[in-house]
Design an enzyme around this catalytic site. Structure first.
Site, PDB file in Angstrom:
ATOM      1  N   VAL A  19       1.064  -1.032   0.028  1.00 22.57           N
ATOM      2  CA  VAL A  19       0.131  -0.177   0.175  1.00 22.57           C
ATOM      3  C   VAL A  19       1.018   1.405  -0.040  1.00 22.57           C
ATOM      4  O   VAL A  19       1.586   1.592   0.915  1.00 22.57           O
ATOM      5  CB  VAL A  19      -1.076  -0.051   1.115  1.00 22.57           C
ATOM      6  CG1 VAL A  19      -2.047   1.147   1.137  1.00 22.57           C
ATOM      7  CG2 VAL A  19      -1.779  -1.266   1.526  1.00 22.57           C
ATOM      8  N   ILE A 107       7.896   1.982   6.592  1.00 20.37           N
ATOM      9  CA  ILE A 107       7.698   0.355   6.544  1.00 20.37           C
ATOM     10  C   ILE A 107       8.286   0.036   5.151  1.00 20.37           C
ATOM     11  O   ILE A 107       9.034  -1.020   4.827  1.00 20.37           O
ATOM     12  CB  ILE A 107       6.544  -0.054   6.706  1.00 20.37           C
ATOM     13  CG1 ILE A 107       6.070  -0.085   8.322  1.00 20.37           C
ATOM     14  CG2 ILE A 107       6.162  -1.740   6.301  1.00 20.37           C
ATOM     15  CD1 ILE A 107       7.062  -1.317   9.098  1.00 20.37           C
ATOM     16  N   ASP A 108       8.083   0.906   4.210  1.00 17.93           N
ATOM     17  CA  ASP A 108       8.394   0.410   2.736  1.00 17.93           C
ATOM     18  C   ASP A 108       9.972   0.542   2.604  1.00 17.93           C
ATOM     19  O   ASP A 108      10.678  -0.199   2.062  1.00 17.93           O
ATOM     20  CB  ASP A 108       7.739   1.461   1.714  1.00 17.93           C
ATOM     21  CG  ASP A 108       7.594   2.842   1.823  1.00 17.93           C
ATOM     22  OD1 ASP A 108       8.145   3.206   2.835  1.00 17.93           O
ATOM     23  OD2 ASP A 108       7.544   3.617   0.792  1.00 17.93           O
TER      24      ASP A 108
HETATM   25  N1  LIG Z   1      -1.140   5.482 -13.042  1.00 21.51           N
HETATM   26  C1  LIG Z   1      -0.411   6.256 -12.247  1.00 21.51           C
HETATM   27  N2  LIG Z   1      -0.779   6.700 -11.283  1.00 21.51           N
HETATM   28  C2  LIG Z   1       0.333   7.244 -10.410  1.00 21.51           C
HETATM   29  N3  LIG Z   1       1.533   7.432 -10.712  1.00 21.51           N
HETATM   30  C3  LIG Z   1       2.022   6.764 -12.087  1.00 21.51           C
HETATM   31  C4  LIG Z   1       0.904   6.138 -12.615  1.00 21.51           C
HETATM   32  N4  LIG Z   1       1.787   5.597 -13.645  1.00 21.51           N
HETATM   33  C5  LIG Z   1       3.153   5.915 -13.528  1.00 21.51           C
HETATM   34  N5  LIG Z   1       3.100   6.558 -12.448  1.00 21.51           N
HETATM   35  C6  LIG Z   1       4.294   7.098 -11.862  1.00 21.51           C
HETATM   36  O1  LIG Z   1       4.833   6.546 -10.696  1.00 21.51           O
HETATM   37  C7  LIG Z   1       5.178   7.327  -9.663  1.00 21.51           C
HETATM   38  C8  LIG Z   1       4.739   6.766  -8.559  1.00 21.51           C
HETATM   39  O2  LIG Z   1       5.202   5.659  -8.402  1.00 21.51           O
HETATM   40  P1  LIG Z   1       4.601   4.536  -7.448  1.00 21.51           P
HETATM   41  O3  LIG Z   1       3.426   4.007  -8.068  1.00 21.51           O
HETATM   42  O4  LIG Z   1       5.868   3.415  -7.067  1.00 21.51           O
HETATM   43  O5  LIG Z   1       4.243   5.425  -6.096  1.00 21.51           O
HETATM   44  P2  LIG Z   1       3.425   4.967  -4.821  1.00 21.51           P
HETATM   45  O6  LIG Z   1       2.060   3.867  -5.258  1.00 21.51           O
HETATM   46  O7  LIG Z   1       2.987   5.993  -4.169  1.00 21.51           O
HETATM   47  O8  LIG Z   1       4.057   4.014  -4.105  1.00 21.51           O
HETATM   48  P3  LIG Z   1       5.223   4.518  -3.104  1.00 21.51           P
HETATM   49  O9  LIG Z   1       4.474   4.833  -1.863  1.00 21.51           O
HETATM   50  O10 LIG Z   1       5.844   3.363  -2.905  1.00 21.51           O
HETATM   51  O11 LIG Z   1       6.087   5.678  -3.582  1.00 21.51           O
HETATM   52  C9  LIG Z   1       4.761   8.680 -10.106  1.00 21.51           C
HETATM   53  O12 LIG Z   1       5.801   9.752  -9.880  1.00 21.51           O
HETATM   54  C10 LIG Z   1       4.555   8.540 -11.750  1.00 21.51           C
HETATM   55  O13 LIG Z   1       5.246   9.339 -12.345  1.00 21.51           O
HETATM   56  C1  LIG Z   2       8.997   8.425   2.630  1.00 18.74           C
HETATM   57  C2  LIG Z   2       7.759   7.670   2.224  1.00 18.74           C
HETATM   58  C3  LIG Z   2       6.706   8.692   2.143  1.00 18.74           C
HETATM   59  C4  LIG Z   2       8.141   6.880   1.103  1.00 18.74           C
HETATM   60  O1  LIG Z   2       6.893   6.057   0.825  1.00 18.74           O
HETATM   61  C5  LIG Z   2       7.597   6.479   3.509  1.00 18.74           C
HETATM   62  O2  LIG Z   2       8.660   5.717   3.583  1.00 18.74           O
HETATM   63  C6  LIG Z   2       7.307   7.158   4.814  1.00 18.74           C
HETATM   64  O3  LIG Z   2       6.181   7.559   4.838  1.00 18.74           O
HETATM   65  N1  LIG Z   2       8.344   7.393   5.586  1.00 18.74           N
HETATM   66  C7  LIG Z   2       8.207   8.079   7.128  1.00 18.74           C
HETATM   67  C8  LIG Z   2       9.497   8.748   6.984  1.00 18.74           C
HETATM   68  C9  LIG Z   2      10.984   8.021   7.113  1.00 18.74           C
HETATM   69  O4  LIG Z   2      11.229   6.923   6.352  1.00 18.74           O
HETATM   70  O5  LIG Z   2      11.939   8.431   7.963  1.00 18.74           O
HETATM   71  K   LIG Z   3       8.483   5.373  -2.651  1.00 17.32           K
END
Ligand SMILES: Nc1ncnc2c1ncn2[C@@H]1O[C@H](COP(=O)(O)OP(=O)(O)OP(=O)(O)O)[C@@H](O)[C@H]1O
Ligand SMILES: CC(C)(CO)[C@@H](O)C(=O)NCCC(=O)O
Ligand SMILES: [K+]
Length: 256
Positions: A19, A107-108
């Site tokens: 998530v 956590i990620d």
């Molecule tokens: N459908 C989409 N929705 C959102 N971001 C997208 C999409 N397709 C490509 N991207 C790209 O992916 C990036 C977001 O990456 P990712 O999907 O890994 O983020 P996330 O779901 O918020 O996960 P995390 O929390 O690990 O960052 C954005 O900067 C964007 O450029």
């Molecule tokens: C930095 C993000 C938002 C990246 O997904 C996440 O790892 C998070 O909420 N971290 C908490 C702050 C820290 O990692 O120090």
């Molecule tokens: K990230």
């Protein structure tokens, strides 16, 4: 099928759910190999998981790592069918956490670091996750987690430029033709994309001054797009977080 029958099955099948801040990414693993992957929005969570569980009846465990705003209850409805495992700060990780505020570490980032340690043993590693945020995590060859950096991701940069100014349009990512942007749009693309690329190469070079050798893993939604543009050699794997989630879970089972 109840959990006893599911767990009775010989092959181990798990559903890993990441998530993120924006989207949910998920994969079905059978014996550590990804069988199928899914990306969905937060409001589709229950419906999608129901479909996945129906399709893959042998899944015994659901493993969740969440940095997003989703409640545990959203997963607990599936408890009658499968075991639900939330990865948390209380779990065993294969590194020593030297972060000054270990309980606020995402956590990620912990899962990515665990994956780096388990998949790339006995070496220094730098994990870069280019998602909503870009995170840098460094785990040295003695498995000390040292920390790293957090900066805005590509899409966040485009949105910030638009949201916090009067005149800048909202653009979607595009490859800049030149570092000299000769129009508003081209200036924005150069600023965002070249900015991120220079940031990454800059960080990598700074780590190189301190550590002669390390493995670089690049992942996240923008990982593949960025990998082609970096000067440094990196190991790009867009599934690294999901794979690491599977490894973290296997490690947790072994050490519980
Ligand atoms: N459908 C989409 N929705 C959102 N971001 C997208 C999409 N397709 C490509 N991207 C790209 O992916 C990036 C977001 O990456 P990712 O999907 O890994 O983020 P996330 O779901 O918020 O996960 P995390 O929390 O690990 O960052 C954005 O900067 C964007 O450029
Ligand atoms: C930095 C993000 C938002 C990246 O997904 C996440 O790892 C998070 O909420 N971290 C908490 C702050 C820290 O990692 O120090
Ligand atoms: K990230």
């Amino acid at each position: 099928m109840n959990s006893y029958l599911r767990n009775f099955n010989l092959s181990s099948m798990i559903l890993a759910v990441d998530v993120g801040n924006t989207r949910i990414k998920s994969a079905v693993f059978e014996n550590n190999i990804i069988l199928e992957q899914f990306v969905f929005e937060k409001n589709e969570l229950q419906k999608k998981i129901e479909i996945i569980l129906k399709k893959h009846q042998n899944i015994s465990d659901l493993v969740v790592a969440s940095v997003g705003s989703i409640s545990k209850e959203d997963f607990l409805v599936f408890e009658k069918d499968i075991k639900i495992n939330f990865i948390s700060h209380q779990d065993q990780f294969p590194f020593q956490n030297l972060y000054e505020t270990p309980l606020t570490l995402g956590i990620d980032r912990m899962v990515l670091s665990a994956g780096a340690v388990l998949q790339f043993p006995k070496q220094n590693r730098l994990v870069i996750d280019a998602g909503t945020c870009i995170t840098y995590d460094f785990i040295d060859e003695n498995n000390n987690y040292l920390g790293g950096a957090i900066s805005p991701g590509i899409r966040l940069r485009y949105e910030s430029l638009h949201n916090y100014t009067a005149k800048l349009p909202l653009l979607t990512v595009e490859n800049p033709e030149n570092f000299i942007g000769n129009s508003t749009n081209k200036s924005i693309h150069s600023g965002v994309v070249n900015g991120v690329v220079h940031e990454m190469d800059g960080f990598i070079n700074q780590y190189k001054e301190q550590y002669s050798k390390f493995t670089i893993i690049l992942t996240g939604g923008d990982g593949v797009f960025l990998a082609k543009r970096l000067k440094n050699t990196i190991f790009a794997n867009s599934n690294f977080l999901l794979e690491s989630l599977n490894h973290t879970f296997q490690y947790k089972i072994k050490n519980d």
